[in-house]
Design a protein around this motif. Structure first.
Motif, PDB file in Angstrom:
ATOM      1  N   ILE A  31      -5.740  -4.272  -3.718  1.00 28.55           N
ATOM      2  CA  ILE A  31      -6.058  -3.019  -4.018  1.00 28.55           C
ATOM      3  C   ILE A  31      -6.721  -2.656  -5.352  1.00 28.55           C
ATOM      4  N   LEU A  32      -7.527  -1.715  -5.391  1.00 31.86           N
ATOM      5  CA  LEU A  32      -8.140  -1.451  -6.588  1.00 31.86           C
ATOM      6  C   LEU A  32      -7.564  -0.192  -7.225  1.00 31.86           C
ATOM      7  N   ALA A  33      -7.335   0.009  -8.401  1.00 31.90           N
ATOM      8  CA  ALA A  33      -6.835   1.363  -9.154  1.00 31.90           C
ATOM      9  C   ALA A  33      -7.732   1.334 -10.065  1.00 31.90           C
ATOM     10  N   ALA A  34      -8.152   2.710 -10.347  1.00 31.44           N
ATOM     11  CA  ALA A  34      -9.218   3.245 -11.340  1.00 31.44           C
ATOM     12  C   ALA A  34      -8.741   4.386 -11.889  1.00 31.44           C
ATOM     13  N   ARG A  35      -9.187   4.489 -13.315  1.00 33.82           N
ATOM     14  CA  ARG A  35      -8.704   5.558 -14.160  1.00 33.82           C
ATOM     15  C   ARG A  35      -9.666   6.096 -14.845  1.00 33.82           C
ATOM     16  N   SER A  36      -9.708   7.335 -14.752  1.00 35.22           N
ATOM     17  CA  SER A  36     -10.780   8.128 -15.680  1.00 35.22           C
ATOM     18  C   SER A  36      -9.664   8.683 -17.092  1.00 35.22           C
ATOM     19  N   HIS A  37     -10.417   9.390 -17.838  1.00 38.80           N
ATOM     20  CA  HIS A  37      -9.568   9.669 -19.069  1.00 38.80           C
ATOM     21  C   HIS A  37      -8.502  10.890 -18.670  1.00 38.80           C
ATOM     22  N   ILE A  38      -8.479  11.211 -17.282  1.00 35.21           N
ATOM     23  CA  ILE A  38      -7.546  12.156 -16.776  1.00 35.21           C
ATOM     24  C   ILE A  38      -6.486  11.570 -16.189  1.00 35.21           C
ATOM     25  N   GLY A  39      -6.700  10.541 -15.307  1.00 37.16           N
ATOM     26  CA  GLY A  39      -5.853   9.873 -14.480  1.00 37.16           C
ATOM     27  C   GLY A  39      -6.239   9.008 -13.550  1.00 37.16           C
ATOM     28  N   VAL A  40      -5.656   8.402 -12.727  1.00 36.25           N
ATOM     29  CA  VAL A  40      -6.068   7.597 -11.525  1.00 36.25           C
ATOM     30  C   VAL A  40      -7.033   8.569 -10.632  1.00 36.25           C
ATOM     31  N   CYS A  41      -8.300   8.064 -10.605  1.00 33.67           N
ATOM     32  CA  CYS A  41      -9.300   8.475  -9.793  1.00 33.67           C
ATOM     33  C   CYS A  41      -9.464   7.749  -8.617  1.00 33.67           C
ATOM     34  N   ALA A  42      -9.115   6.737  -8.319  1.00 36.00           N
ATOM     35  CA  ALA A  42      -9.235   5.994  -7.005  1.00 36.00           C
ATOM     36  C   ALA A  42      -8.259   4.826  -6.772  1.00 36.00           C
ATOM     37  N   LEU A  44      -8.146   2.070  -3.852  1.00 30.40           N
ATOM     38  CA  LEU A  44      -9.017   1.536  -2.724  1.00 30.40           C
ATOM     39  C   LEU A  44      -8.158   0.491  -2.088  1.00 30.40           C
ATOM     40  N   ILE A  45      -8.363   0.377  -1.002  1.00 30.88           N
ATOM     41  CA  ILE A  45      -7.542  -0.767  -0.147  1.00 30.88           C
ATOM     42  C   ILE A  45      -8.550  -1.637   0.514  1.00 30.88           C
ATOM     43  N   GLY A  46      -8.563  -3.195   0.576  1.00 26.00           N
ATOM     44  CA  GLY A  46      -9.543  -3.829   1.401  1.00 26.00           C
ATOM     45  C   GLY A  46      -9.298  -5.320   1.254  1.00 26.00           C
ATOM     46  N   SER A  47     -10.023  -5.934   1.861  1.00 20.11           N
ATOM     47  CA  SER A  47      -9.614  -7.379   1.917  1.00 20.11           C
ATOM     48  C   SER A  47     -10.479  -8.292   0.946  1.00 20.11           C
ATOM     49  N   ASP A  48     -11.675  -7.494   0.474  1.00 12.62           N
ATOM     50  CA  ASP A  48     -12.679  -8.290  -0.357  1.00 12.62           C
ATOM     51  C   ASP A  48     -12.919  -7.430  -1.782  1.00 12.62           C
ATOM     52  N   ALA A  49     -12.706  -8.195  -2.753  1.00 13.89           N
ATOM     53  CA  ALA A  49     -12.856  -7.667  -4.059  1.00 13.89           C
ATOM     54  C   ALA A  49     -14.102  -7.004  -4.323  1.00 13.89           C
ATOM     55  N   ASP A  50     -15.150  -7.670  -3.837  1.00 10.37           N
ATOM     56  CA  ASP A  50     -16.498  -7.333  -4.201  1.00 10.37           C
ATOM     57  C   ASP A  50     -17.089  -5.914  -3.428  1.00 10.37           C
ATOM     58  N   THR A  51     -16.352  -5.802  -2.216  1.00  2.76           N
ATOM     59  CA  THR A  51     -16.624  -4.793  -1.405  1.00  2.76           C
ATOM     60  C   THR A  51     -15.884  -3.457  -2.036  1.00  2.76           C
ATOM     61  N   GLU A  53     -15.088  -2.945  -5.345  1.00  5.77           N
ATOM     62  CA  GLU A  53     -16.062  -2.858  -6.647  1.00  5.77           C
ATOM     63  C   GLU A  53     -17.153  -1.825  -6.109  1.00  5.77           C
ATOM     64  N   GLN A  54     -17.947  -2.589  -5.018  1.00  6.07           N
ATOM     65  CA  GLN A  54     -18.972  -1.620  -4.450  1.00  6.07           C
ATOM     66  C   GLN A  54     -18.498  -0.189  -4.014  1.00  6.07           C
ATOM     67  N   ASP A  55     -17.609  -0.005  -3.512  1.00  5.97           N
ATOM     68  CA  ASP A  55     -17.145   1.113  -2.896  1.00  5.97           C
ATOM     69  C   ASP A  55     -16.764   2.058  -4.147  1.00  5.97           C
ATOM     70  N   LEU A  56     -16.240   1.562  -5.179  1.00  2.65           N
ATOM     71  CA  LEU A  56     -15.902   2.117  -6.631  1.00  2.65           C
ATOM     72  C   LEU A  56     -16.970   2.509  -7.105  1.00  2.65           C
ATOM     73  N   ALA A  57     -18.268   1.759  -7.325  1.00  2.00           N
ATOM     74  CA  ALA A  57     -19.398   2.139  -7.832  1.00  2.00           C
ATOM     75  C   ALA A  57     -20.055   3.189  -7.089  1.00  2.00           C
ATOM     76  N   VAL A  64     -19.755   4.406 -16.161  1.00  2.00           N
ATOM     77  CA  VAL A  64     -19.726   3.068 -16.486  1.00  2.00           C
ATOM     78  C   VAL A  64     -18.250   2.675 -16.052  1.00  2.00           C
ATOM     79  N   LEU A  65     -18.313   1.525 -15.230  1.00  2.00           N
ATOM     80  CA  LEU A  65     -17.266   1.062 -14.731  1.00  2.00           C
ATOM     81  C   LEU A  65     -16.793  -0.283 -15.534  1.00  2.00           C
ATOM     82  N   VAL A  66     -15.659  -0.195 -15.952  1.00  2.00           N
ATOM     83  CA  VAL A  66     -15.119  -1.258 -16.942  1.00  2.00           C
ATOM     84  C   VAL A  66     -14.039  -1.996 -16.427  1.00  2.00           C
TER      85      VAL A  66
END
Length: 182
Positions: A31-42, A44-51, A53-57, A64-66
């Motif tokens: 699971i990938l969790a992503a946050r903006s300055h407001i809250g959780v914006c993503a 994502l669920i998957g089997s591969d971390a690289d995939t 990260e690419q989906d997030l991008a 800027v993804l950190v």
């Protein structure tokens, strides 16, 4: 911390341009969790971390993804806990600004569906005042970047069968089975 974008802008990024993210494990995969300055914006669920990260991008071009495992540890734990015990709920602040006004209306309606319940695409469209809008509602579900926080997995076909879940029908079935047991 790891910067995912391949190039930094000439100016220092404003807080509005930064999305922090982290990847963790859950009972249904990475699971990938992503946050903006407001809250959780993503979420994502998957089997591969690289995939993931690419989906997030792809979903947040120009941002800027950190990577920030420490800063998102609690979010990842809450998401994993929700997957295993959906009855506890998932109480995270959400940032749904990345959708169109119609998508945001659909997503807000999805958030009102209780754990363990489902709705058809047609009924969802009717709730939105668009009786012929089942396909548009399905498209809005497919555009959802906040899996679980916006529970698009609770939408089924008119005949009750499962269809079109961005993160796989088996994951959708598993989530619904866990919620039905609550």
């Amino acid at each position: 911390m790891n910067l995912m974008q391949t190039h930094m802008p000439a100016r220092a990024p404003a807080a509005l341009d930064i999305i922090t993210y982290a990847i963790g494990q859950s009972a249904i995969g990475n699971i990938l969790a992503a946050r903006s300055h407001i809250g959780v914006c993503a979420i994502l669920i998957g089997s591969d971390a690289d995939t993931l990260e690419q989906d997030l991008a792809n979903r947040f071009p120009g941002r800027v993804l950190v990577e920030d495992k420490t800063g998102l540890r609690d979010d990842l734990a809450a998401i994993a806990r929700f997957i295993e015990a959906p009855g506890v709920g998932l109480d995270l602040p959400l940032d749904m600004r990345h959708g169109t006004p119609f998508q945001q209306r659909v997503w807000n309606e999805l958030r009102a569906i209780p754990c363990g319940a489902t709705i058809t695409y047609t009924a969802l469209a009717r709730r939105l005042g668009q009786p012929n809008g089942a396909r548009a509602a399905a498209t809005a579900c497919a555009a959802n970047a906040i899996a679980l926080g916006i529970p698009c997995h609770r939408v089924v076909r008119a005949d009750g069968t499962l269809s079109g879940y961005r993160w796989g029908i088996e994951r959708k079935r598993g989530l619904l089975d866990l919620e039905a047991a609550v």
